[in-house]
Motif scaffolding. Structure first.
Motif, PDB file in Angstrom:
ATOM      1  N   ALA A 134      55.946 104.411   3.411  1.00 28.01           N
ATOM      2  CA  ALA A 134      56.664 103.303   2.501  1.00 28.01           C
ATOM      3  C   ALA A 134      57.895 103.979   1.938  1.00 28.01           C
ATOM      4  O   ALA A 134      57.797 104.934   1.267  1.00 28.01           O
ATOM      5  CB  ALA A 134      55.660 102.789   1.732  1.00 28.01           C
ATOM      6  N   GLY A 135      59.013 103.329   2.132  1.00 30.17           N
ATOM      7  CA  GLY A 135      60.199 103.802   1.441  1.00 30.17           C
ATOM      8  C   GLY A 135      61.037 104.934   2.376  1.00 30.17           C
ATOM      9  O   GLY A 135      61.963 105.320   1.946  1.00 30.17           O
ATOM     10  N   HIS A 136      60.522 105.068   3.599  1.00 28.63           N
ATOM     11  CA  HIS A 136      61.313 106.103   4.292  1.00 28.63           C
ATOM     12  C   HIS A 136      61.408 105.585   5.876  1.00 28.63           C
ATOM     13  O   HIS A 136      61.536 106.409   6.960  1.00 28.63           O
ATOM     14  CB  HIS A 136      60.189 107.143   4.400  1.00 28.63           C
ATOM     15  N   VAL A 249      56.267  90.673  -1.230  1.00 28.17           N
ATOM     16  CA  VAL A 249      57.407  91.266  -0.509  1.00 28.17           C
ATOM     17  C   VAL A 249      57.932  92.187  -1.673  1.00 28.17           C
ATOM     18  O   VAL A 249      58.604  91.676  -2.711  1.00 28.17           O
ATOM     19  CB  VAL A 249      58.451  90.335   0.030  1.00 28.17           C
ATOM     20  N   ILE A 250      58.174  93.430  -1.367  1.00 32.87           N
ATOM     21  CA  ILE A 250      59.009  94.491  -2.474  1.00 32.87           C
ATOM     22  C   ILE A 250      60.324  95.181  -1.737  1.00 32.87           C
ATOM     23  O   ILE A 250      60.002  95.041  -0.377  1.00 32.87           O
ATOM     24  CB  ILE A 250      58.170  95.193  -3.143  1.00 32.87           C
ATOM     25  N   GLY A 251      61.222  95.534  -2.513  1.00 28.99           N
ATOM     26  CA  GLY A 251      62.130  96.444  -1.957  1.00 28.99           C
ATOM     27  C   GLY A 251      61.976  97.761  -2.067  1.00 28.99           C
ATOM     28  O   GLY A 251      61.463  98.209  -3.234  1.00 28.99           O
ATOM     29  N   SER A 252      62.627  98.639  -1.300  1.00 31.42           N
ATOM     30  CA  SER A 252      62.680  99.929  -1.510  1.00 31.42           C
ATOM     31  C   SER A 252      64.348 100.394  -1.351  1.00 31.42           C
ATOM     32  O   SER A 252      64.861  99.625  -0.185  1.00 31.42           O
ATOM     33  CB  SER A 252      61.886 100.664  -0.745  1.00 31.42           C
ATOM     34  N   GLY A 256      63.869 107.507   0.993  1.00 25.85           N
ATOM     35  CA  GLY A 256      63.675 108.190  -0.361  1.00 25.85           C
ATOM     36  C   GLY A 256      62.968 107.478  -1.335  1.00 25.85           C
ATOM     37  O   GLY A 256      62.869 107.936  -2.364  1.00 25.85           O
ATOM     38  N   GLY A 257      62.174 106.452  -1.381  1.00 18.66           N
ATOM     39  CA  GLY A 257      61.321 105.947  -2.101  1.00 18.66           C
ATOM     40  C   GLY A 257      61.686 104.545  -2.885  1.00 18.66           C
ATOM     41  O   GLY A 257      62.652 104.115  -2.303  1.00 18.66           O
ATOM     42  N   PRO A 282      63.190  97.633   3.241  1.00 22.28           N
ATOM     43  CA  PRO A 282      64.426  98.913   2.771  1.00 22.28           C
ATOM     44  C   PRO A 282      66.018  98.209   2.436  1.00 22.28           C
ATOM     45  O   PRO A 282      66.215  97.247   2.934  1.00 22.28           O
ATOM     46  CB  PRO A 282      64.585  99.903   3.986  1.00 22.28           C
ATOM     47  N   ASN A 283      66.637  98.703   1.395  1.00 20.73           N
ATOM     48  CA  ASN A 283      67.799  98.477   1.186  1.00 20.73           C
ATOM     49  C   ASN A 283      68.636  98.482   2.336  1.00 20.73           C
ATOM     50  O   ASN A 283      68.738  99.415   3.160  1.00 20.73           O
ATOM     51  CB  ASN A 283      68.479  99.226   0.171  1.00 20.73           C
TER      52      ASN A 283
END
Length: 287
Positions: A134-136, A249-252, A256-257, A282-283
């Protein structure tokens, strides 16, 4: 063609677990809804002392046969759900985390199953390392838990908003998901308890929500939108609001987290708390 539709497949990591089977069902629904192909991926990490075995050694043949059986079971599950879906299978050799990260570069969405235990474990037997993905990744990651009574609830797509570019990418995904699922979007901003005494808190949060939602309601006029401002610890608040949701739904920021509302422990805590599919966008994801 919208921002989340391309020729890139939805890729789902599979193994023998029940959690993996639920992930296949979610992935098949996503692929069918977005008119995309589905790729089933099973990674096999060979023991070091067997790495030099020849391809026709009985041990190697048996291992590959077991992997092919896993993929065939997953194919049957996906086909039963969507008979006309384009499905391919891949039996990969290597460490599952590395295989998954490489696959994500070719995916519209990467889907993994999560067992319903006190601590989330990946359906690809990569333990706590599953959460580290997650985030990577360069594409949205969907973590699908074993449901108690169904794949997801009848409720809306819940999206966490904090005004960052990462959460704006998540909003775009949420609207797309709500559109194909025929449901609503519930946009939620969670403020820390230390901010509760600020008189301008609600107005400021509603402004954040309006700015994050700007343009999406016009693009998806059939999707009804609700807004909610909550005060508390972000992870448990979001998990509670999403209890009966289609997904959360969430953003990263990607590679890098988490950042903003979803920085650090919040996103990681949701991986272990969320009882519905959790999608981490991810952004920079297409919008």
């Amino acid at each position: 063609m919208n921002g989340f539709e391309s020729l890139r497949p939805v890729i789902v990591g599979v193994d023998r677990s029940e959690a993996s089977h639920w992930a296949v069902r979610w992935a098949a629904d996503e692929a069918a809804g977005h008119h995309l192909p589905l790729r089933l991926l099973h990674a096999q990490e060979w023991p070091v002392d067997r790495a030099t075995d020849v391809a026709d050694h009985p041990w190697a043949i048996g291992l590959r046969a077991a992997g092919e059986a896993v993929l065939e079971t997953a194919r049957l599950l996906a086909t039963e759900r969507h008979p006309t879906l384009e499905i391919t299978s891949e039996l990969a050799e290597g460490r599952p985390v590395r295989v998954l990260r490489d696959a994500a570069d070719e995916a519209t969405q990467l889907v993994l199953g999560v067992r319903r235990v006190s601590e989330a474990h990946s359906a690809l037997r990569i333990g706590s390392k599953g959460a580290s993905l997650a985030g990577h990744l360069s594409c949205p990651l969907a973590l699908v838990p074993e449901p108690a009574d169904g794949l997801s609830g009848p409720g809306p797509v819940v999206v966490g908003v904090d005004g960052s570019p990462a959460s704006r990418a998540a909003v775009g995904f949420a609207f797309e998901e709500a559109s194909i699922g025929g449901t609503d979007v519930l946009a939620v901003e969670v403020r820390r308890p230390t901010e509760a005494g600020r008189p301008e808190l609600v107005e400021e949060s509603l402004t954040d929500l309006s700015e994050s939602l700007a343009g999406w309601q016009e693009k998806y006029p059939e999707v009804r939108v609700r807004r909610e401002v909550l005060t508390g610890s972000p992870a448990p608040m979001l998990a509670t609001v999403a209890t009966h949701a289609r997904c959360l739904v969430i953003g990263s920021r990607g590679l890098g987290g988490f950042r903003g509302l979803l920085f650090g422990s919040t996103g990681r805590a949701l991986v272990h708390r969320c009882t519905v599919p959790l999608v981490i966008v991810p952004n920079g994801a297409p919008a």
